[in-house]
Design a protein around this motif. Structure first.
Motif, mmCIF file in Angstrom:
data_model
loop_
_atom_site.group_PDB
_atom_site.id
_atom_site.type_symbol
_atom_site.label_atom_id
_atom_site.label_comp_id
_atom_site.label_asym_id
_atom_site.label_seq_id
_atom_site.Cartn_x
_atom_site.Cartn_y
_atom_site.Cartn_z
ATOM 1 N N ASN A 51 0.830 -1.208 0.000
ATOM 2 C CA ASN A 51 0.000 0.000 0.000
ATOM 3 C C ASN A 51 0.868 1.262 0.000
ATOM 4 O OD1 ASN A 51 -2.430 -1.374 -0.055
ATOM 5 N ND2 ASN A 51 -2.597 -1.467 2.181
ATOM 6 N N GLU A 52 1.996 1.216 0.728
ATOM 7 C CA GLU A 52 2.908 2.356 0.722
ATOM 8 C C GLU A 52 3.484 2.555 -0.671
ATOM 9 O OE1 GLU A 52 5.918 2.460 3.750
ATOM 10 O OE2 GLU A 52 4.661 1.339 5.151
ATOM 11 N N CYS A 53 3.865 1.474 -1.301
ATOM 12 C CA CYS A 53 4.448 1.547 -2.640
ATOM 13 C C CYS A 53 3.451 2.174 -3.622
ATOM 14 C CB CYS A 53 4.869 0.150 -3.102
ATOM 15 S SG CYS A 53 5.733 0.125 -4.682
ATOM 16 N N ARG A 54 2.181 1.752 -3.571
ATOM 17 C CA ARG A 54 1.157 2.312 -4.448
ATOM 18 C C ARG A 54 0.967 3.808 -4.175
ATOM 19 N NH1 ARG A 54 -3.688 0.928 -3.588
ATOM 20 N NH2 ARG A 54 -4.512 1.175 -5.702
ATOM 21 N N LEU A 55 0.982 4.171 -2.890
ATOM 22 C CA LEU A 55 0.827 5.581 -2.524
ATOM 23 C C LEU A 55 1.977 6.414 -3.079
ATOM 24 C CD1 LEU A 55 -0.462 7.913 -0.922
ATOM 25 C CD2 LEU A 55 0.832 7.118 1.081
ATOM 26 N N TYR A 56 3.210 5.909 -2.943
ATOM 27 C CA TYR A 56 4.363 6.656 -3.425
ATOM 28 C C TYR A 56 4.337 6.778 -4.950
ATOM 29 C CZ TYR A 56 6.123 5.929 1.302
ATOM 30 O OH TYR A 56 6.276 5.918 2.669
ATOM 31 N N SER A 57 3.874 5.733 -5.635
ATOM 32 C CA SER A 57 3.743 5.809 -7.091
ATOM 33 C C SER A 57 2.724 6.876 -7.479
ATOM 34 C CB SER A 57 3.338 4.441 -7.651
ATOM 35 O OG SER A 57 3.134 4.505 -9.041
ATOM 36 N N ASP A 58 1.602 6.902 -6.775
ATOM 37 C CA ASP A 58 0.578 7.915 -7.050
ATOM 38 C C ASP A 58 1.121 9.321 -6.797
ATOM 39 O OD1 ASP A 58 -1.226 5.967 -7.736
ATOM 40 O OD2 ASP A 58 -2.231 5.930 -5.780
ATOM 41 N N ARG A 59 1.937 9.486 -5.768
ATOM 42 C CA ARG A 59 2.489 10.795 -5.467
ATOM 43 C C ARG A 59 3.423 11.266 -6.581
ATOM 44 N NH1 ARG A 59 4.066 10.369 1.014
ATOM 45 N NH2 ARG A 59 1.929 10.591 1.814
ATOM 46 N N ILE A 60 4.228 10.340 -7.094
ATOM 47 C CA ILE A 60 5.152 10.702 -8.174
ATOM 48 C C ILE A 60 4.377 11.145 -9.411
ATOM 49 C CG2 ILE A 60 6.897 9.803 -9.757
ATOM 50 C CD1 ILE A 60 7.874 8.016 -7.432
ATOM 51 N N TYR A 61 3.363 10.366 -9.802
ATOM 52 C CA TYR A 61 2.550 10.753 -10.963
ATOM 53 C C TYR A 61 1.802 12.053 -10.706
ATOM 54 C CZ TYR A 61 3.362 6.609 -13.830
ATOM 55 O OH TYR A 61 3.939 5.657 -14.633
ATOM 56 N N ASP A 62 1.371 12.265 -9.463
ATOM 57 C CA ASP A 62 0.694 13.514 -9.115
ATOM 58 C C ASP A 62 1.630 14.700 -9.319
ATOM 59 O OD1 ASP A 62 -1.542 15.035 -7.651
ATOM 60 O OD2 ASP A 62 0.217 15.464 -6.409
ATOM 61 N N GLY A 63 2.902 14.524 -8.888
ATOM 62 C CA GLY A 63 3.874 15.589 -9.085
ATOM 63 C C GLY A 63 4.137 15.857 -10.561
#
Length: 248
Positions: A51-63
């Motif tokens: 779940n952390e990995c998915r969150l960090y991926s979403d944050r990168i794409y958000d940026g």
């Protein structure tokens, strides 16, 4: 260079950066084989901290989507919108580090920041600071409570010691005649041996006289009850007399 930096690269695909951010680099081959698209990650995966990995991926794409994080292909910054859905999209190490320092300063993963950087620039959020303050206040209160308890226990201990001394003084321990004779025989036997010699004439100890033995006992244990020159001489005399009468 810290060993975490050996896992660094000049540029990353977003999923590769997210995996490193979550500390899952050893699971990278398994994760890459299990996902169909780097943009559409499965909601669950047999992997710790997924779940952390998915969150960090979403944050990168958000940026990336909000123009905060430059992107491109094969490490070349292009900012081509057609790359947003491409598996070849990459972000440069230096851009990712700058973006994380600005937008997620509480995160300093080892693949981006050296150990010195993580130690030299610690980040504590307001929430964390408040939690630390509350914990400190709770510990202070617990310490004060423990001090009061210790003082009460010390007072109770002193009171018990006084009661014990009073009881011992008011009720002296009587020793039976048989027990006294036993002790005197033991003392007399040891005293005779210490001041005596073997059949070949070798002394059993370095003490040649009772006076020397008494002086040594007083010198070493003079503060102990009963260890006085007068008492020892009296007890030794009774002990030797008791042993002689037992032999005869």
């Amino acid at each position: 260079m810290h060993k975490d930096l050996s896992r660094s690269k000049v540029f990353y695909r977003p999923i590769e950066a997210a995996i490193r951010w979550a500390g899952l680099l050893r699971h990278l081959p398994m994760i890459l084989a299990a996902i169909a698209s780097p943009r559409c990650l499965p909601p669950s995966l047999n992997c710790p901290r997924w779940n952390e990995c998915r969150l960090y991926s979403d944050r990168i794409y958000d940026g990336i989507l909000n123009g905060e994080l430059p992107y491109g292909k094969s490490g070349i910054t292009l900012n081509d919108p057609e790359l947003l859905s491409s598996p070849d999209l990459t972000v440069r190490h230096v851009d990712l580090k700058r973006w994380m320092r600005s937008h997620y300063p509480e995160h300093r993963p080892g693949f981006l920041f050296s150990r010195g950087e993580r130690m030299a620039h610690p980040f504590i959020t307001m929430e964390t600071g408040q939690a630390i303050l509350l914990e400190r206040l709770a510990l202070q209160a617990a310490l004060e409570h423990t001090r009061h308890q210790m003082q009460e226990l010390q007072g109770q201990h002193q009171a018990l010691l006084k009661q014990s001394a009073v009881l011992l003084a008011s009720k002296p321990c009587a020793i039976s005649e048989r027990a006294e004779t036993t002790y005197l025989n033991i003392i007399g036997g040891m005293l005779t041996l210490m001041l005596g010699q073997s059949p070949s004439g070798v002394p059993y100890s370095s003490f040649k006289t009772q006076e020397a033995l008494v002086s040594a006992l007083v010198a070493h244990y003079g503060g102990t009850m009963g260890i006085t020159e007068r008492t020892l001489n009296g007890k030794f005399a009774n002990a030797r007399k008791c042993v002689r009468s037992a032999i005869t």
